[in-house]
Enzyme design. Sequence first.
Site, PDB file in Angstrom:
ATOM      1  N   TYR A   1       0.815  -1.220   0.000  1.00  0.00           N
ATOM      2  CA  TYR A   1       0.000   0.000   0.000  1.00  0.00           C
ATOM      3  C   TYR A   1       0.842   1.260   0.000  1.00  0.00           C
ATOM      4  CZ  TYR A   1       0.769   0.217   5.051  1.00  0.00           C
ATOM      5  OH  TYR A   1       1.339   0.275   6.283  1.00  0.00           O
TER       6      TYR A   1
ATOM      7  N   GLU B   1       8.631  -5.634  -7.913  1.00  0.00           N
ATOM      8  CA  GLU B   1       7.958  -6.434  -6.879  1.00  0.00           C
ATOM      9  C   GLU B   1       8.588  -7.808  -6.820  1.00  0.00           C
ATOM     10  OE1 GLU B   1       5.476  -6.101  -4.491  1.00  0.00           O
ATOM     11  OE2 GLU B   1       6.013  -8.184  -4.121  1.00  0.00           O
TER      12      GLU B   1
ATOM     13  N   HIS C   1     -30.367   7.828   0.419  1.00  0.00           N
ATOM     14  CA  HIS C   1     -30.233   7.769  -1.035  1.00  0.00           C
ATOM     15  C   HIS C   1     -30.166   9.179  -1.568  1.00  0.00           C
ATOM     16  CE1 HIS C   1     -30.759   6.334  -5.127  1.00  0.00           C
ATOM     17  NE2 HIS C   1     -31.610   7.325  -5.304  1.00  0.00           N
TER      18      HIS C   1
END
Lengths: 556, 461
Positions: A252, A272, A527
């Site tokens: 992250y 990575e 909503h």
Amino acid sequence: MSLSTAAVVAGGAVRPDAIRPADLRFCGLRREALGIRLLSASPQAAAAAKRKVLAAAATGNGAAGSGGFDYDLVIIGAGVGGHGAALHAVEKGLKTAIIEGDVVGGTCVNRGCVPSKALLAVSGRMRELQDEHHMKSLGLQVSSSGYDRQSVADHANNLASKIRSNLTNSMKSLGVDILTGFGTVVGKQKVRYGKVGFPDNEITARNIIIATGSVPFVPKGIEIDGKTVFTSDHALKLESVPDWIAIVGSGYIGLEFSDVYTALGSEVTFVEALDQLMPGFDPEIAKLAQRILINPRKIDYHTGVFASKITPAKNGKPVLIELIDAKTKEHKETLEVDAALIATGRAPFTKGLGLENMNVVTQRGFIPVDERMQVMDADGNAVPNLYCIGDANGKLMLAHAASAQGISVVEQISGKDNILNHLSIPAACFTHPEISMVGLTEPQAREQADQEGFEISVVKTSFKANTKALAENEGDGIAKMIYRPDTGEILGVHILGLHAADLIHEASNAIALGTRVQDIKLVVHAHPTLSEVLDELFKAAKVTGIPQAVSEPVAA
Amino acid sequence: MAGLLHLHSTLLPSASLLRQRGGGGAQAAAPRRRRACRVEAKIREIFMPALSSTMTEGKIVAWNAAEGDRLSKGDPVVVVESDKADMDVETFHDGFLAAVLVPAGESAPVGSAIALLAESEEEIPLARSQAANLSSSSAAPPPATQETVPEESSLAPPPPPPPAPVAASAPSPATQGGARVVASPYAKKLAKELSVDLFSVTGSGPGGRVVAKDVEAAAASPTKAAAAPVAAARPDVPLGSTVPFTTMQGAVSKNMVESLAVPTFRVGYTITTDALDQLYKKIKSKGVTMTALLAKATAMALVQHPVVNSSCRDGQSFTYNSSINIAVAVAIDGGLITPVLQDADKLDIYTLSRKWKELVEKARAKQLQPQEYNSGTFTLSNLGMFGVDRFDAILPPGTGAIMAVGSSQPTVVGTKDGRIGMKNQMQVNVTADHRVIYGSDLAAFLQTLSKIIEDPKDLTF
């Protein structure tokens, strides 16, 4: 990671008899929730308790606390964990001191959450303004958007300073003694601290919490110069924006930085070691995240490789990064970039704490603790009156986990046993769009299900189906929930989309309080809001087990 | 589409064909049905499903299976992005994923085939060739246009240039002698999108790195060296040495010298080609080339002027040829050859185009039979694709006339009603043997030809 809002508690005692023993089953947060509700019922009592605490603190160093100790609680490290523990301790009426050898606020405030969120706020806006297509579809025209690097850096720095002083003031005003210097445990319930060049002070404490945090981990072979090869500590100062930066590590931290750098105009290459990018995330989320956060941006990547050697730039030559295959260790290629950010994780900062005096041996630097955060010694026994919270114990290296652990410890030393349920602690990644999660990933859930012999179900919904998201033209995203169809227990929720970091709390609350899917199905969401994404998940879940009667009516 | 059924025998399915945009596969529904009947074993199609009532097309996010994988009924085989969400699409039959028609990242309309599922492993190659047909039938220009043979007139755009030679530009310092190229992430993405070879791009970034704008610049201006379509565009002639003729070159030389014995004269004509251009545009997709159109027009004109189709073999008599065989001059590697379209007046334009394609392939492969290049009665030579506006050709011995065709260029003309207009005009120049063809014959022929070309509706019969 995010700083949980600096503990809201403003002093005040909790009536012990109000807590039922049955609640021990759930995490300490439930207790906390109840505690806070009770607090609001008696403001006068709260004010009285506050005065009591302040009076106690005003007596100064060396005066008898309870039972002949200088303090009831000494915390080594004034980062997020230490701060959370300190505030809660004061609320519990404990005489507290906190020792800080560097700056109050620790990593989170000065070198982590706070400045990174400031930079991400800038990058988020930058990205929006530059997305002509997006703007046009909303009917907007934006002419030449740009940024001034120094002002952006100042925003981050100023914010860090502000939060740092907020934290310091909050502790001072509550009467927590802030002691400057590096703390060491010299013996049972004894701590020494001192600044370089000054004589040491020794104090006694009934209980000691170690909260010394972590530092960026730099693998060997990598030479840091702070300018062209650096860690997150340097990157957050934003002293320069390179044209091409290699980010080693796609967790992250690396991901958030790639968001910042690409928005500010850099190109990024990920390095990575594992075969997949974003290995810590739920794989489905990681796949979609790659499609949204990596593929359309000026980012490429090399997976399955280690950066065996990184040489900073000098004499006009670029930064050289040698990549070797993670398995075979043979040389694969050499990258020539303008800068390299090392985001390969964080290592605990536990040297020089005097742990050997207590027969405690660290494991890869982490201090071993049990589920109550009590430090375990080399023989596997809990060391009494010695606790460790936060990154230093490595259980869950997140800011809010550290403060939650701190609160759990303070509860225990105030007489109430407490075991923190780590599965109810959410985590978030503040890219654009954000990613958040709580509980288990799907593979983890499946494994547990196989081992313990139960079934799991998964429901998913897309942000494309959410009115608010579409109104913002940010329909990219997905939310998924893993649950047990027999009991309705929620095992994990993962969200990738607009405001995911804020939306996750409905799910983490549910997990913390033990709320089951069938209990929460009929709850009303406003909503049009993004929260309806979670509403969709709850409504889509099918619980086949025998539904239990709900103790309180949830919907009118 | 009618004439293309038998093409699959000459087209070898290759990975590149399969990677072509499969969007056109949808339109090929009718012929595909016919093929499906021919094939006994079941090769099923996987269709783009309608995932919602409002969906009209879907984008393939990712294929869960690779070509050749075994699938069971109900296995999710592809992830499709609709207007609402990403959905896993399952296969309804067991089988092997034989061919992917629409790759990940591309879209296809709802209902169109996105992959082929073969029932058994043996049928996989069959399915692959079907897939190749689907993508080739949707690719409009026939292979001939990509060849280095200048049989098309200048009206068609020059065929795509061969890939830029690596040696064209000095290797950038970042390439370390061509072993690897240092390119920024965005440059790499752009190079992939714009089909630019990174090794051929000079980097302007720090340390000679290739950056995005270098790739964009390279894509915008393909190297000039590749503009000319002819294979012999950059012949490597060994300067300063003497190289003897090959057999073909020897034959050409002999013929040219022989032609000196023939009394020739030349007549030129300017023909307006607007109508022909329009017709070409219309029927191009059916495989018709400009060469075929010109040959057909010439043949039809020759029908009305048979004397122009005659020759003088012995210096004493007219040899009136029974067939109109149009030979078309074609430059091939190292020489010149004239494949012949036999009975060009009797064949329809589509058959003529097909035949032409076959002849050109044979010519390239040096497999032309003698009667395929010896039997011409009238020759066509076209240098229009080089921009040549007019030239005159040398009469091949044994024939009566040869027509040299120039490029069609937009020209400002005075029209009959006294106005100034713009027309595409090309100049043709016929060289004829005056022993058998007289000036008026030739002029009349050219007049007829120009009428046919300027009103070409009969050409499509």
